[in-house]
Design an enzyme around this catalytic site. Structure first.
Site, short mmCIF file in Angstrom:
data_model
loop_
_atom_site.label_atom_id
_atom_site.label_comp_id
_atom_site.label_asym_id
_atom_site.label_seq_id
_atom_site.Cartn_x
_atom_site.Cartn_y
_atom_site.Cartn_z
N ASP A 1 -27.06 6.89 -0.78
CA ASP A 1 -26.30 5.88 -0.14
C ASP A 1 -25.64 5.02 -1.07
O ASP A 1 -26.63 4.40 -1.98
CB ASP A 1 -26.92 5.01 0.96
N ASP B 1 -20.94 3.45 1.26
CA ASP B 1 -20.96 2.38 2.69
C ASP B 1 -19.62 1.44 2.53
O ASP B 1 -19.24 0.98 1.47
CB ASP B 1 -22.35 1.42 2.12
N GLU C 1 -17.51 6.28 3.87
CA GLU C 1 -17.49 5.45 5.12
C GLU C 1 -16.17 4.89 5.13
O GLU C 1 -16.02 3.69 4.39
CB GLU C 1 -18.78 4.56 5.47
N HIS D 1 -27.03 6.63 12.00
CA HIS D 1 -27.77 5.52 11.96
C HIS D 1 -27.10 4.29 12.82
O HIS D 1 -27.64 3.17 13.16
CB HIS D 1 -28.45 5.10 10.63
N ASP D 2 -25.66 4.38 12.86
CA ASP D 2 -25.03 2.93 13.42
C ASP D 2 -24.59 3.36 14.92
O ASP D 2 -23.86 2.51 15.37
CB ASP D 2 -23.67 2.60 12.59
C1 GLC Z 1 -22.48 0.37 7.10
C2 GLC Z 1 -23.71 0.84 7.30
C3 GLC Z 1 -24.45 0.03 8.40
C4 GLC Z 1 -24.60 -1.29 7.60
C5 GLC Z 1 -23.24 -2.02 7.03
C6 GLC Z 1 -23.36 -2.87 6.39
O1 GLC Z 1 -21.66 0.33 8.14
O2 GLC Z 1 -23.74 2.33 7.91
O3 GLC Z 1 -25.57 0.59 8.51
O4 GLC Z 1 -25.13 -2.34 8.49
O5 GLC Z 1 -22.23 -0.82 6.64
O6 GLC Z 1 -23.85 -2.52 4.95
#
Ligand code: GLC
Length: 568
Positions: A106, A208, A262, A337-338
């Site tokens: 990540d 991310d 992402e 995970h979100d």
């Molecule tokens: C992304 C991650 C998430 C995190 C956020 C801030 O959306 O997937 O888990 O809380 O970024 O880094």
């Protein structure tokens, strides 16, 4: 159904690979502190290999004060102490290479931790050489224009810092200050740390919130149309593509690696700007259209709304497949995970329908075009935990939003009900290895509760022993995808777009064509395809024993049944 469609394949390992995402905190504890660790992953490498997956995506394992479970990094080049050491990391990577597995890390560079040395320096004085690594707003300019923050109790992305009489920007928690990509020195630091991991042999990055990195540093007032919808406003800043292009030229193009961004807020019309091969930016990205299907938009993105419809689900996937039909490549996921567990959200986790739902959803991901991403535990059908009380939660998102609601005198009960379906912690409970007290995850009390259904067959040990388990179906389905290039690269064609029970489509390449039938319904359904009368369809796999083809063009589909037929 078109026969003999020739596609230019442009084969790549990251298109043919299947990704297995691991949330290290919850996978396997070996040190006995109730927290998963790298040695735990090493211990389970043979299991991961046995699934047939090719690529592991690890959520952040870097040094972090864990305000947001590792998404707040205080040192990009060292390993979080709770997870182990760099020697453990090297051993993990070597163990993966030995088994032919690739590793994707990540990359969290929209923000760092406030405990990162850069930020510690940056806040010291306005003249500090690291000042410009972050976004500061001097207090003499007045209160900065409103920016929304995800994890802030007051939803305020500007935090006043007395030491230099200025505000800093944090789109996430107050301990996650946003990095200033507009500063070329900062960008070079990021490229350097990427090289550090690539030189070790890492095979790629999941990036991310990469869509947020470029900002209009004048911080103009939010436009009228903003109306609470901050995500599209944060995404696609003015220099985003310049930065991605530069990153590609300076780093990515020098290695054989994969990238997946992402990309909240990125609209389908903009997709090819990121992943069109000719542009040399990223390989893939995660869009959020499916993840927002059953959610309110705007500031309450995480609140559930009316149940979603299968026709909308199909439309999202068909539209996105269309975008990448000739250029670029998609990524397919149903949870991470979100977001809550896929079988609880898109299937049905009741005792009656759990098995069929979990395996039907696996069949879906493994028969679509685009790289499939599975989240640890999805292979055994892990479900939402649905915590009863706030004290069970560990996620800053749930905890701080509850605090906001409390302070504003809002409806906390309703929020707790909402979180039973929506919270991120639903997907963060420990991996269920067996039916013992802590599910074989740890000898100690885990950092977050184990789902009690590890004692009802949702665990690896029980499913290994059962040839009809969700786990063993997953393995079979993985092999089916891998042995049929058509299921990876073939053209996708939606059938029955208006049907609210059955998702039907074909995948075809050159002389081959497969029909996929997936029920998203608790009731039986009958579907008919005129064009199939007279074809010799052969059933390759089904998650239900009943072979339900009644005549040439008609199929009876049982609740949550999945079937893959070879048509020709
Ligand atoms: C992304 C991650 C998430 C995190 C956020 C801030 O959306 O997937 O888990 O809380 O970024 O880094």
């Amino acid at each position: 159904m078109q026969k003999e469609k020739h596609l230019e394949l442009n084969r790549q390992w990251w298109k043919e690979g299947i990704v297995y995402q691991i949330y290290p905190r919850s996978f396997q504890d070996t040190s006995g502190n109730g927290i998963g660790d790298l040695r735990g992953i090493i211990k389970r490498l043979d299991y991961i290999k046995s699934l047939g997956v090719d690529i592991i995506w690890l959520n952040p394992v870097y040094e972090s004060p864990n305000d947001d479970n590792g998404y707040d990094i205080s040192d990009y080049r060292s390993i979080m102490k709770e997870f182990g050491t760099m020697a453990d990391f090297d051993e993990l990577l070597a163990g993966m290479k030995e088994r032919g597995l690739r590793l994707v890390m990540d990359l969290v560079v929209n923000h760092s931790s406030d405990e990162h040395r850069w930020f510690q320096e940056s806040r010291k004085s306005r003249a500090n050489p690291y000042r410009d690594y972050y976004h500061w707003w001097p207090a003499e300019k007045g209160i900065p224009p409103k920016r929304w923050s995800f994890f802030d109790v007051e939803s305020n992305a500007w935090k006043y810092d007395q030491q230099t009489d200025a505000y800093y920007l944090h789109c996430f928690s107050v301990k996650q200050p946003d990095l200033k990509w507009e500063n070329p020195k900062l960008r070079e630091e990021i490229y350097d740390l990427m090289r550090f991991w690539f030189d070790k042999g890492v095979d790629g990055f999941r990036m991310d919130v990469i869509s947020f990195i470029s900002k209009d540093t004048d911080f103009p007032k939010l436009p009228e149309k903003y109306n609470g919808e901050f995500i599209p406003f944060y995404a696609n800043g003015p220099k985003l593509h310049d930065y991605l292009l530069e990153m590609n030229q300076k780093v990515l193009s020098q290695y054989d690696v994969m990238t997946v961004g992402e990309a909240p807020g990125v609209h389908i019309d903009e997709a090819l700007q990121f992943v069109n091969e000719d542009r040399n930016e990223l390989n893939m990205f995660f869009h959020f259209d499916l993840m927002s299907l059953d959610r309110e938009t705007g500031e309450t993105f995480m609140m559930q709304k009316e149940p979603w419809k299968l026709t909308e689900f199909k439309k999202i996937h068909s539209d996105w497949d269309g975008v990448f039909a000739n250029k670029g490549w998609g990524s397919m996921y149903l949870n991470n995970h979100d977001f809550p567990r896929s079988v609880s959200r898109w299937g049905n986790d009741s005792k009656t329908h759990w098995y069929n739902s979990a395996t039907m959803l696996q069949t879906f991901l493994l028969t679509m075009r685009g790289t499939p991403y599975f989240y640890y535990g999805e292979e055994i059908g892990m479900t939402n935990i649905k915590f009863e009380t706030l004290s069970d939660y560990r996620d800053i998102n749930t905890i701080n939003r509850a605090e906001t609601i409390r302070q504003q005198g809002g409806n906390l009960e309703a929020f707790i009900e909402n979180e039973k379906d929506a919270s991120r912690d639903n997907a963060r409970t420990p991996m269920q290895w067996d039916s013992s007290e802590n599910a074989g995850f740890s000898v100690e009390n885990p950092w977050i509760s184990v789902n009690g259904n590890c004692r009802e067959g949702i665990n690896v040990a029980a499913q290994e022993a059962d040839t009809h388990s969700v786990l063993n179906y997953f393995r079979k389905m993985v092999q089916l995808r891998k042995s049929h290039l058509t299921l990876i690269y073939g053209e996708y064609q939606l059938l029955l777009p208006e049907n609210e029970q059955v998702y039907a489509y074909t995948r075809s390449l050159e002389k081959e064509c497969y029909l996929i039938l997936l029920s998203f319904s608790e009731d039986r359904a009958t579907v008919h395809f005129d064009e199939m009368s007279g074809t010799q369809a052969k059933l390759l796999i089904s998650n239900d024993d009943a072979n339900t083809r009644v005549d040439n063009g008609t199929f009876e589909v049982r609740p949550y049944q999945a079937m893959v037929y070879k048509l020709f």
